[in-house]
Every structure is written in structure tokens, then in C-alpha cells.
Design a protein around this motif. Structure first.
Motif, PDB file in Angstrom:
ATOM      1  N   ILE A 279      -2.368  14.497 -25.034  1.00  0.00           N
ATOM      2  CA  ILE A 279      -3.850  14.551 -25.041  1.00  0.00           C
ATOM      3  C   ILE A 279      -4.723  14.536 -25.865  1.00  0.00           C
ATOM      4  O   ILE A 279      -5.865  14.857 -25.364  1.00  0.00           O
ATOM      5  CB  ILE A 279      -2.907  16.645 -25.146  1.00  0.00           C
ATOM      6  CG1 ILE A 279      -1.725  17.270 -24.369  1.00  0.00           C
ATOM      7  CG2 ILE A 279      -4.048  17.101 -25.373  1.00  0.00           C
ATOM      8  CD1 ILE A 279      -1.356  18.514 -24.170  1.00  0.00           C
ATOM      9  N   ALA A 280      -4.064  14.773 -27.269  1.00  0.00           N
ATOM     10  CA  ALA A 280      -4.887  13.715 -27.845  1.00  0.00           C
ATOM     11  C   ALA A 280      -6.121  12.046 -27.514  1.00  0.00           C
ATOM     12  O   ALA A 280      -7.135  12.868 -28.165  1.00  0.00           O
ATOM     13  CB  ALA A 280      -4.821  13.727 -29.159  1.00  0.00           C
ATOM     14  N   VAL A 281      -5.325  11.861 -27.237  1.00  0.00           N
ATOM     15  CA  VAL A 281      -6.485  10.349 -26.704  1.00  0.00           C
ATOM     16  C   VAL A 281      -7.234  10.827 -25.516  1.00  0.00           C
ATOM     17  O   VAL A 281      -8.158  10.305 -24.925  1.00  0.00           O
ATOM     18  CB  VAL A 281      -5.014   9.524 -25.991  1.00  0.00           C
ATOM     19  CG1 VAL A 281      -5.306   8.255 -25.535  1.00  0.00           C
ATOM     20  CG2 VAL A 281      -3.895   8.754 -26.845  1.00  0.00           C
ATOM     21  N   ALA A 282      -6.739  11.374 -24.270  1.00  0.00           N
ATOM     22  CA  ALA A 282      -7.111  11.875 -23.050  1.00  0.00           C
ATOM     23  C   ALA A 282      -8.502  13.218 -23.467  1.00  0.00           C
ATOM     24  O   ALA A 282      -9.574  12.598 -22.550  1.00  0.00           O
ATOM     25  CB  ALA A 282      -6.207  13.126 -22.555  1.00  0.00           C
ATOM     26  N   ALA A 283      -8.198  13.264 -24.462  1.00  0.00           N
ATOM     27  CA  ALA A 283      -9.693  14.256 -25.011  1.00  0.00           C
ATOM     28  C   ALA A 283     -10.514  13.485 -25.740  1.00  0.00           C
ATOM     29  O   ALA A 283     -11.880  13.333 -25.479  1.00  0.00           O
ATOM     30  CB  ALA A 283      -9.000  15.207 -26.169  1.00  0.00           C
ATOM     31  N   ILE A 284      -9.954  11.958 -26.131  1.00  0.00           N
ATOM     32  CA  ILE A 284     -10.807  10.985 -26.413  1.00  0.00           C
ATOM     33  C   ILE A 284     -11.665  10.280 -25.298  1.00  0.00           C
ATOM     34  O   ILE A 284     -12.502   9.985 -25.723  1.00  0.00           O
ATOM     35  CB  ILE A 284     -10.350  10.426 -28.154  1.00  0.00           C
ATOM     36  CG1 ILE A 284     -10.019  11.535 -28.552  1.00  0.00           C
ATOM     37  CG2 ILE A 284     -11.361   9.187 -28.550  1.00  0.00           C
ATOM     38  CD1 ILE A 284      -9.286  10.706 -29.933  1.00  0.00           C
ATOM     39  N   VAL A 285     -10.581  10.222 -25.042  1.00  0.00           N
ATOM     40  CA  VAL A 285     -11.077   9.065 -23.845  1.00  0.00           C
ATOM     41  C   VAL A 285     -11.453   9.781 -22.042  1.00  0.00           C
ATOM     42  O   VAL A 285     -12.952   8.359 -21.825  1.00  0.00           O
ATOM     43  CB  VAL A 285     -10.197   8.494 -23.116  1.00  0.00           C
ATOM     44  CG1 VAL A 285     -10.632   7.490 -22.214  1.00  0.00           C
ATOM     45  CG2 VAL A 285      -9.561   7.290 -24.514  1.00  0.00           C
ATOM     46  N   LEU A 286     -10.967  10.894 -22.642  1.00  0.00           N
ATOM     47  CA  LEU A 286     -11.712  11.690 -21.064  1.00  0.00           C
ATOM     48  C   LEU A 286     -13.468  11.708 -20.446  1.00  0.00           C
ATOM     49  O   LEU A 286     -14.192  11.567 -19.868  1.00  0.00           O
ATOM     50  CB  LEU A 286     -11.384  12.841 -20.212  1.00  0.00           C
ATOM     51  CG  LEU A 286     -10.190  12.348 -19.645  1.00  0.00           C
ATOM     52  CD1 LEU A 286      -8.862  13.988 -19.804  1.00  0.00           C
ATOM     53  CD2 LEU A 286     -10.350  12.226 -18.139  1.00  0.00           C
ATOM     54  N   PRO A 287     -13.584  12.162 -22.146  1.00  0.00           N
ATOM     55  CA  PRO A 287     -15.414  12.434 -21.775  1.00  0.00           C
ATOM     56  C   PRO A 287     -15.873  10.802 -21.319  1.00  0.00           C
ATOM     57  O   PRO A 287     -17.748  11.101 -20.871  1.00  0.00           O
ATOM     58  CB  PRO A 287     -15.560  13.317 -23.459  1.00  0.00           C
ATOM     59  CG  PRO A 287     -14.608  13.719 -23.639  1.00  0.00           C
ATOM     60  CD  PRO A 287     -13.393  13.177 -23.035  1.00  0.00           C
ATOM     61  N   MET A 288     -15.899   9.979 -22.662  1.00  0.00           N
ATOM     62  CA  MET A 288     -16.397   8.811 -21.895  1.00  0.00           C
ATOM     63  C   MET A 288     -16.668   8.110 -20.472  1.00  0.00           C
ATOM     64  O   MET A 288     -17.090   7.588 -19.531  1.00  0.00           O
ATOM     65  CB  MET A 288     -15.823   7.753 -23.194  1.00  0.00           C
ATOM     66  CG  MET A 288     -16.363   8.356 -25.180  1.00  0.00           C
ATOM     67  SD  MET A 288     -15.254   7.030 -25.710  1.00  0.00           S
ATOM     68  CE  MET A 288     -15.832   5.409 -24.865  1.00  0.00           C
ATOM     69  N   ILE A 289     -14.976   8.550 -19.923  1.00  0.00           N
ATOM     70  CA  ILE A 289     -14.868   8.507 -18.736  1.00  0.00           C
ATOM     71  C   ILE A 289     -15.951   9.280 -17.515  1.00  0.00           C
ATOM     72  O   ILE A 289     -16.693   8.083 -16.673  1.00  0.00           O
ATOM     73  CB  ILE A 289     -13.871   8.687 -18.106  1.00  0.00           C
ATOM     74  CG1 ILE A 289     -12.524   7.319 -18.936  1.00  0.00           C
ATOM     75  CG2 ILE A 289     -13.526   8.321 -16.094  1.00  0.00           C
ATOM     76  CD1 ILE A 289     -10.865   7.418 -18.485  1.00  0.00           C
ATOM     77  N   TRP A 290     -15.377  10.493 -17.812  1.00  0.00           N
ATOM     78  CA  TRP A 290     -16.101  11.382 -17.087  1.00  0.00           C
ATOM     79  C   TRP A 290     -18.265  10.862 -17.055  1.00  0.00           C
ATOM     80  O   TRP A 290     -18.992  10.768 -16.252  1.00  0.00           O
ATOM     81  CB  TRP A 290     -16.176  12.454 -17.302  1.00  0.00           C
ATOM     82  CG  TRP A 290     -14.823  13.229 -17.422  1.00  0.00           C
ATOM     83  CD1 TRP A 290     -14.091  12.657 -16.308  1.00  0.00           C
ATOM     84  CD2 TRP A 290     -14.455  14.120 -17.646  1.00  0.00           C
ATOM     85  NE1 TRP A 290     -12.956  12.843 -16.187  1.00  0.00           N
ATOM     86  CE2 TRP A 290     -12.980  14.180 -17.443  1.00  0.00           C
ATOM     87  CE3 TRP A 290     -14.237  15.063 -18.652  1.00  0.00           C
ATOM     88  CZ2 TRP A 290     -12.111  14.924 -17.481  1.00  0.00           C
ATOM     89  CZ3 TRP A 290     -14.018  15.699 -19.083  1.00  0.00           C
ATOM     90  CH2 TRP A 290     -12.695  16.237 -18.438  1.00  0.00           C
TER      91      TRP A 290
END
Length: 369
Positions: free
Chosen positions: A323-334
Motif C-alpha cells: 500500500i505504501a509503494v502504491a500510494a507513492i507510485v499511483l499518483p505519478m502513473i495517473w
């Protein structure tokens, strides 16, 4: 603005490739186990290590042909037993004890070595166990120590490391005084281990990145993460209950194959592949066996719960790290996916990089073994 968007895309891909390269040869999570049993007239110890942790100190390839034969492994057993006996300190009632006989060494099909040592004498007042071998290994290596009584009941548990490599137990009335917290004492250790495992499990992270690379908003991403979580939690439980067992020689190459598949699918089908959550679920089942294998291979268990409590806390740690990794990476992906000028370039470039790393891992885990 176009330059800035492209720069962000390139930067994200470069970070992922750097992480992948750093972890290609890692053996997560750098874990071993030490099981000590106190009996009325003797003390038994069983140490389990990955062979690659041993080979640096007791080379097995006698003829230097880059291939270790069964005969060479057998010939190395005395040296392995001697090494572990020298590096394991057992102090009974303030006196260092020596093994009563040479250690017995065995190998399993997961590339692990197990050494069994026996120490004569009854523990009357105090027991100290020190795993000095940890000082020779990398800083991140951890060893799970369990002390049991003659009936197999866990009396004390501790995760050892290079800078905290021993445990000292008082003895009362000819028996080890068990802490009421003993079965749950290592919960935090395995939780932390789960976080470390996912943060250094670059193949699992890359798989998750490839799955999420097609998302544009919160709900599709949440569905993918949820299906992945449910899937690998199921196989973790099945492995913990010994309902299903798959060898790492199958699981690890298959994990690499799932990375290749998702990367190629992203390239061919673009950013709207149908049924992505079901694909995530199916492949997540295999990744779950990869997570479970970390503890199973080392004979990890805790108190009366066996492997289930370590698996539960380990899995919670994995989810937290994920979840921590997703929280960092997802905004960049979107952000990149919602920019017309970068969306297609980002998805294709990232997916090509993912597929190439998957191919490398597949070769490394099969033909390059």
C-alpha cells in the motif's frame, strides 16, 4: 509542459529499472532459522541456512567447473558441520558447551542446508545461545530463533541479527520460565520482515507496477490491489496449512513469466485491457506461493500456532509495504496516463522495460541456474 511530462515519464521508468538492477541477484529476505530444544539430559539445535550463505565459507565446487555435483555436496558436509558448530555458542549454566558428536548435515530441494547439533548436559540455572555466524553475513540477514521444551512447546522466540545475535534465558525449577507472550513475541518481527520483503521483492513490485500502469483513477487501481491481496493471501494460508505445496523451482520462473505476460499485454492491448482484475487474481495465487516459500523453506514456526502466526503477520507486513509503494507510485502513473502527450509513450516504454526484466529473470531462474 510537454518536456516536463516526458521528463517525469522517463524518470519513473529509470527509477524502476534502477531498483530492478539492484535486486536482480538478491536472495530475499536474507533469512535463516535456529531451533533449540531443551531436553532432560541434552540440548538439541537445528540450524537452517540457504546454501549460498554457506558456500562463501565452505566452497563445494571442488573441481571449479561451475557445477556442484551430488558427490561434491556430500564431501562438503563435514566442513559445513564444523563451520556451524564453531559459530554457534551454547552456554549452559555459565559454561560453554561443545557438541557431543559431529553435526549431521542434510540438504533439501530448496537449496538449503540443515545442520543438527547435540549438546550433552541438563540445563539447571541459565541458558545462553549465540549465533556468531550472523557476524559473517550481510547486515540485512536475520535468523529466527525458537527455544522449545522437550514436548515441543515454544518457550521463547526472537529474531536475531548481526548486532543482536543472542538470547539469554533464566531457568526456574528445572524448567524454562515461559513468557505468556511467547507465542506472539515475534509478531512484530515478522510484520517488519514482510515490509522488507515486499520493498526488496523487485519482481513482485514490478508485476504490481505493470498491472497498475493501465489505470487512470482510484477505483480501478483499488480493484487490482484488492484482487492481488486476496489471491496471495489465499495461497499463503494454503501453504501455511500444508494443503498445497509448490517447489520454488516452479514458482520463481512462473513469477517471471507473469511479469512478461502483463508487460506484453499492456503493449498489445493498450490501457484498457478487459478482465485485468481476474488476471491479477490468477497470477496473484502464484505470487502468494513465492511469499509463503520464504518462511516454509526455513522451517519457520511460532509457538503452538506453527507457521500460521508468522504467515499472518508476514502477510500484513507485505500488504502495508504494498500500500505504501502504491500510494507513492499511483499518483505519478495517473498523472502521466492522463496527459495525452505522454500516456502512450509511458505505457509502452514502461511495459517494454517490464517485459525485458521479466525475460531476464526467467532466463536467470531456468537456463542460467
Amino acid at each position: 509542459m510537454k518536456f516536463a511530462s516526458t521528463h517525469w515519464a522517463i524518470s519513473l521508468i529509470a527509477v524502476l529499472l534502477t531498483l530492478q538492477s539492484a535486486g536482480v541477484y538478491a536472495h530475499p529476505p536474507g533469512l535463516s532459522s535456529l531451533d533449540v530444544t531443551i531436553k532432560p539430559a541434552q540440548l538439541d539445535a537445528k540450524v537452517t541456512f540457504a546454501l549460498q550463505d554457506i558456500e562463501a565459507f565452505t566452497p563445494m565446487d571442488a573441481d571449479l567447473d561451475a557445477e556442484v555435483t551430488e558427490a561434491e555436496r556430500e564431501a562438503a558436509k563435514p566442513a559445513i558441520a564444523k563451520l556451524l558448530a564453531e559459530q554457534l555458542r551454547v552456554n549452559i549454566d555459565s559454561h560453554d558447551a561443545l557438541p557431543s558428536e559431529p553435526g549431521q548435515v542434510s540438504f533439501d530441494d530448496q537449496n538449503n542446508a540443515r545442520v543438527e547439533l547435540h549438546y550433552a548436559g541438563a540445563v539447571q540455572t541459565a541458558l545462553l545461545v549465540q549465533s556468531k555466524f550472523l557476524a559473517l553475513l550481510p547486515d540485512g540477514h536475520q535468523q529466527y530463533l525458537t527455544v522449545r521444551d522437550a514436548n515441543g512447546k515454544a518457550l521463547s522466540e526472537k529474531m536475531l541479527g548481526k548486532h543482536d545475535d543472542q538470547i539469554s534465558l533464566p531457568i526456574a525449577n528445572a524448567a524454562v520460565a515461559e513468557s505468556p507472550q511467547a507465542p506472539f513475541a515475534a509478531f512484530g518481527d515478522f510484520f517488519k520482515l514482510g515490509i522488507e520483503h515486499i520493498l526488496t521483492g523487485y519482481d513482485h513490485l514490478l508485476f504490481l507496477f505493470a498491472l497498475l500502469a493501465v489505470t487512470h483513477s482510484f477505483w480501478p487501481a483499488l480493484k487490482i490491489i484488492t484482487f492481488f491481496t486476496v489471491a496471495h493471501s489465499i495461497t499463503l494460508a494454503c501453504a501455511g496449512l500444508n494443503l498445497i505445496e509448490l517447489p520454488s523451482s516452479f514458482v520463481e520462473p512462473f513469477i517471471a513469466a507473469t511479469i512478461i505476460y502483463v508487460g506484453v499485454e499492456n503493449i498489445i492491448r493498450g490501457d484498457h485491457p478487459k478482465g485485468r482484475h481476474w488476471l491479477t487474481f490468477g497470477f496473484g495465487l502464484i505470487h502468494g506461493f513465492g511469499f509463503a516459500g520464504v518462511l516454509q523453506e526455513m522451517d519457520i514456526s511460532s509457538g503452538d500456532t506453527g507457521i500460521l502466526l508468522p504467515l499472518l503477520s508476514f502477510n500484513l507486513g507485505i500488504e502495508t509495504g504494498q500500500i505504501a509503494v502504491a500510494a507513492i507510485v499511483l499518483p505519478m502513473i495517473w498523472w502521466l496516463n492522463n496527459k495525452i502527450e505522454t500516456a502512450e509513450k509511458f505505457l509502452k516504454a514502461g511495459s517494454i522495460a517490464v517485459s525485458l526484466m521479466g525475460v531476464f529473470w526467467l532466463l536467470e531462474r531456468t537456463v542460467l541456474q
